[in-house]
Design an enzyme around this catalytic site. Structure first.
Site, PDB file in Angstrom:
ATOM      1  N   GLU A 172       0.733  -1.113   0.119  1.00 38.81           N
ATOM      2  CA  GLU A 172       0.078  -0.020  -0.205  1.00 38.81           C
ATOM      3  C   GLU A 172       0.772   1.208   0.026  1.00 38.81           C
ATOM      4  O   GLU A 172       0.549   2.076   0.904  1.00 38.81           O
ATOM      5  CB  GLU A 172      -0.954  -0.121   1.130  1.00 38.81           C
ATOM      6  N   GLU A 217      -5.855 -10.833  -1.608  1.00 33.44           N
ATOM      7  CA  GLU A 217      -6.578 -10.681  -0.484  1.00 33.44           C
ATOM      8  C   GLU A 217      -8.253 -10.473  -0.762  1.00 33.44           C
ATOM      9  O   GLU A 217      -9.105  -9.884  -0.404  1.00 33.44           O
ATOM     10  CB  GLU A 217      -6.262  -9.347   0.301  1.00 33.44           C
TER      11      GLU A 217
END
Length: 408
Positions: A184, A294
């Site tokens: 991220e 994910e």
């Protein structure tokens, strides 16, 4: 009070009656003829996709003590990842202290059951202890203004990063096949050049922390281990553009990135399959592998307006979710030569981080409100339930399971 339907057991004639006219799920997978069965005995997901990609699940160590969770893992998944216990705050809480106990449990389970391991994550702006960013005098390094001290702080941080990655990667060198090296690093709305996240890492070291992370991981990881940059919303612009430009630039500089991890925390109606396909193809053209790292398919849009209990989710929502999973896995299989792993961010609907944001709102009369466009006065907000996976809380198969096990 808002009227909701209690979710029935979706099998046989009951499911046939619930299928909307023209439903692609009913037509293409014939799930209306499928019984509701236990996932503990259902056909194996990993074997269904063995010619395309490995199938993974995120777990917490306590789940490895649960007989049903372990049975599900052994039956349906050939890859595993730690949901939290390999993140920096868990595994390296203070500078001279490492805590490998919980991560080791996941590694040992994978060894015993012949499962591949994804390492998640070596660098993140969240779940990272503050000591990384505190100088020897206890001062918060991002606040330093003196150029000489800032240069020294940068070197200190990069050395700490190197040592952290060296220690963790070396310990699991023989077990981890894929590393989420940095996680991220893009914040498309943060206002920084190139869309880079204005984290403490970035404030102190610029993009050099990304380079050092990959270079160190490459030095100490197994020769055949793959290194990924991992992010959410990578399928949509402007984030996709920022991530693509960053990865392209790093590759041109010789940074050893092997692939992109697409978290795929998605919804029934967002993003589109075209956006997903375009994204995979874009990064493949850079010579990179892709992994879905994910995956969960939320029942809700954004902002979330959830149902208060699992059983109050209308049956039609499960059919809509099955249709989404059907289209999604058809696309993944079509792109199977460009995707090496698809990992669900959990095993079954009894454990999902999405419940933390499944807000339920009540109006002044105490009625549950789910219409996001309707004006109302919020008097109370409580946690509700999401249902993002293909197995229900009792480990029974959902319509989504039949959609992806039998969609040819």
């Amino acid at each position: 009070m808002l009227k909701v339907l209690r979710k029935p057991i979706l099998s046989g004639l009951a499911l046939a009656l619930l299928l909307p006219v023209g439903s692609t799920v009913g037509a293409e997978t014939n799930i209306s003829n499928k019984p509701s069965i236990s996932g503990l005995t259902a056909p194996q997901l990993d074997q269904r996709y063995k010619d395309s990609f490995t199938i993974g699940a995120a777990v917490e160590p306590y789940q490895l003590l649960d007989a049903k969770d372990t049975q599900m893992l052994k039956r349906h998944f050939n890859s595993i990842v730690a949901e939290n216990v390999m993140k920096p705050s868990s595994i390296h809480p203070s500078e001279n202290v490492y805590n490998f106990e919980q991560a080791d449990k996941i590694i040992e389970f994978a060894r015993e059951n012949g499962m591949e391991v994804r390492g998640h994550t070596l660098v993140w702006h969240s779940q990272v202890p503050n000591w990384f960013f505190t100088d020897k005098d206890g001062k918060w390094m991002p606040n330093e203004t003196d150029p000489v001290k800032r240069a020294a702080n940068k070197q200190l941080l990069l050395q700490r990063l190197h040592d952290h990655i060296k220690t963790v990667v070396t310990r699991y060198k023989n077990d981890v096949k894929s590393w989420d090296v940095v996680n991220e690093v893009i914040d498309e709305w943060g206002g920084q050049p190139g869309g880079l996240r204005n984290s403490a890492w970035y404030q102190i070291a610029g993009t050099d922390y990304i380079k050092v992370a990959f270079e160190t991981a490459r030095e100490y990881a197994a020769q055949d281990a793959k290194l990924y940059i991992n992010d959410y919303n990578s399928e949509v612009t402007p984030k996709r553009t920022y991530l693509y430009n960053l990865v392209k630039s790093l590759k041109e500089q010789g940074v050893p990135i092997d692939g992109v991890g697409h978290q795929a925390h998605i919804q029934i109606g967002w993003p589109s399959e075209k956006e997903i396909e375009d994204t995979i193809n874009m990064f493949t053209e850079l010579g990179l592998d892709n992994q879905i790292t994910e995956l969960d398919v939320s029942m809700y849009g954004w902002p979330v307006r959830a149902y208060p209990t699992y059983d109050s989710i209308p049956a039609q929502k499960f059919i809509d979710q099955a249709d989404r999973y059907d289209r999604l896995f058809k696309l993944y299989e079509k792109l199977g030569d460009k995707i090496s792993n698809v990992t669900f961010w959990g095993i079954a609907d009894n454990h999902t981080w999405l419940n933390d944001r499944a807000d339920v709102y009540y109006d002044a009369e105490g009625n549950v409100v789910t219409n996001t466009n309707a004006p109302y006065v919020t008097v109370e907000r409580r946690a509700g339930k999401d249902a993002p996976f293909v197995f229900d809380p009792e480990y029974n198969v959902k319509p989504a399971y039949w959609a992806i096990i039998d969609h040819k």
